[in-house]
Motif scaffolding. Sequence first.
Motif, PDB file in Angstrom:
ATOM      1  N   PRO A  76      36.129  37.294  43.474  1.00  0.00           N
ATOM      2  CA  PRO A  76      36.369  36.262  44.515  1.00  0.00           C
ATOM      3  C   PRO A  76      35.444  35.516  44.904  1.00  0.00           C
ATOM      4  CG  PRO A  76      36.346  38.534  45.584  1.00  0.00           C
ATOM      5  CD  PRO A  76      36.017  38.627  44.233  1.00  0.00           C
ATOM      6  N   LEU A  77      35.340  34.175  45.218  1.00  0.00           N
ATOM      7  CA  LEU A  77      34.551  33.316  45.764  1.00  0.00           C
ATOM      8  C   LEU A  77      35.338  32.436  46.747  1.00  0.00           C
ATOM      9  CD1 LEU A  77      31.456  32.473  45.885  1.00  0.00           C
ATOM     10  CD2 LEU A  77      32.080  31.086  43.647  1.00  0.00           C
ATOM     11  N   MET A  78      34.802  32.358  47.858  1.00  0.00           N
ATOM     12  CA  MET A  78      35.358  31.285  48.918  1.00  0.00           C
ATOM     13  C   MET A  78      34.514  30.205  49.320  1.00  0.00           C
ATOM     14  SD  MET A  78      37.679  33.870  51.231  1.00  0.00           S
ATOM     15  CE  MET A  78      36.616  35.282  51.346  1.00  0.00           C
ATOM     16  N   MET A  79      35.020  28.668  49.565  1.00  0.00           N
ATOM     17  CA  MET A  79      34.371  27.695  49.696  1.00  0.00           C
ATOM     18  C   MET A  79      34.837  26.980  50.650  1.00  0.00           C
ATOM     19  SD  MET A  79      33.428  26.965  45.700  1.00  0.00           S
ATOM     20  CE  MET A  79      32.266  25.954  46.107  1.00  0.00           C
ATOM     21  N   ALA A  80      34.157  25.887  51.226  1.00  0.00           N
ATOM     22  CA  ALA A  80      34.681  24.778  52.214  1.00  0.00           C
ATOM     23  C   ALA A  80      33.697  23.999  52.062  1.00  0.00           C
ATOM     24  CB  ALA A  80      34.813  25.506  53.524  1.00  0.00           C
TER      25      ALA A  80
ATOM     26  N   MET B  19      39.114  22.607  53.825  1.00  0.00           N
ATOM     27  CA  MET B  19      39.072  23.400  54.867  1.00  0.00           C
ATOM     28  C   MET B  19      38.764  24.803  54.270  1.00  0.00           C
ATOM     29  SD  MET B  19      41.680  24.422  57.907  1.00  0.00           S
ATOM     30  CE  MET B  19      42.330  22.877  57.951  1.00  0.00           C
ATOM     31  N   HIS B  20      39.527  25.227  53.390  1.00  0.00           N
ATOM     32  CA  HIS B  20      39.288  26.480  52.722  1.00  0.00           C
ATOM     33  C   HIS B  20      39.710  26.490  51.126  1.00  0.00           C
ATOM     34  CE1 HIS B  20      39.119  30.859  52.242  1.00  0.00           C
ATOM     35  NE2 HIS B  20      40.419  30.762  51.783  1.00  0.00           N
ATOM     36  N   LEU B  21      38.992  27.146  50.244  1.00  0.00           N
ATOM     37  CA  LEU B  21      39.283  27.068  49.048  1.00  0.00           C
ATOM     38  C   LEU B  21      38.913  28.776  48.510  1.00  0.00           C
ATOM     39  CD1 LEU B  21      38.440  24.444  46.342  1.00  0.00           C
ATOM     40  CD2 LEU B  21      37.744  26.798  45.889  1.00  0.00           C
TER      41      LEU B  21
ATOM     42  N   ASN C  28      32.987  39.083  50.896  1.00  0.00           N
ATOM     43  CA  ASN C  28      33.043  38.248  49.787  1.00  0.00           C
ATOM     44  C   ASN C  28      31.854  37.106  50.220  1.00  0.00           C
ATOM     45  OD1 ASN C  28      35.705  38.524  48.624  1.00  0.00           O
ATOM     46  ND2 ASN C  28      36.481  38.574  50.853  1.00  0.00           N
ATOM     47  N   SER C  29      31.604  36.402  48.997  1.00  0.00           N
ATOM     48  CA  SER C  29      30.787  35.333  49.225  1.00  0.00           C
ATOM     49  C   SER C  29      31.432  34.065  49.374  1.00  0.00           C
ATOM     50  CB  SER C  29      30.177  35.174  47.992  1.00  0.00           C
ATOM     51  OG  SER C  29      29.247  36.250  47.534  1.00  0.00           O
TER      52      SER C  29
ATOM     53  N   ILE D  80      23.798  34.769  43.804  1.00  0.00           N
ATOM     54  CA  ILE D  80      25.005  35.559  43.564  1.00  0.00           C
ATOM     55  C   ILE D  80      24.632  36.342  42.136  1.00  0.00           C
ATOM     56  CG2 ILE D  80      27.339  35.218  42.591  1.00  0.00           C
ATOM     57  CD1 ILE D  80      27.601  32.809  44.739  1.00  0.00           C
ATOM     58  N   SER D  81      25.170  37.484  41.945  1.00  0.00           N
ATOM     59  CA  SER D  81      24.645  38.317  40.817  1.00  0.00           C
ATOM     60  C   SER D  81      25.855  38.439  40.119  1.00  0.00           C
ATOM     61  CB  SER D  81      23.915  39.544  41.188  1.00  0.00           C
ATOM     62  OG  SER D  81      23.849  40.441  40.185  1.00  0.00           O
TER      63      SER D  81
END
Length: 132
Positions: A62-66, A51-53, A7-8, A80-81
């Motif tokens: 899916p894409l995760m971020m913080a 903290m986490h998204l 996952n990115s 990101i392609s």
Amino acid sequence: MMGAKMNSYLMSQDARGQAEFYVQALGGEIQFLTTYGETPGTPDIMKDKVMHLSLTVAGTNPLMMADTFEPVAYNRSICISLSYDDVSEATSAYAKLSEGGESKYPFALQPWGAYYGEVIDPYGVTWMITKQ
């Protein structure tokens, strides 16, 4: 042979705002968001930080971020392609991601027969948009 799911995961200075931008630009939905404030003993200055998204974009990707507490410096070494089946969807994604960002390579039909374009979004992330 064992496998893994990749996952990115983007570190951001505004994960919530960046995620909302991607939902608007690409379609999708924020699936989960937790803040540091949900952890006991968090200093007030950090309580609203993400903290986490996790979100889905352009379908079920899916894409995760913080949020990060240090400056973010994205570069073109990692992109990101997104590959689309429909040229109008690809064109729309390219245009929306480039709003407030920078068109690095205009989205157009290429000599190899596919549509391709590259854009840096307003948050500094490079996206490669393709329609095969």
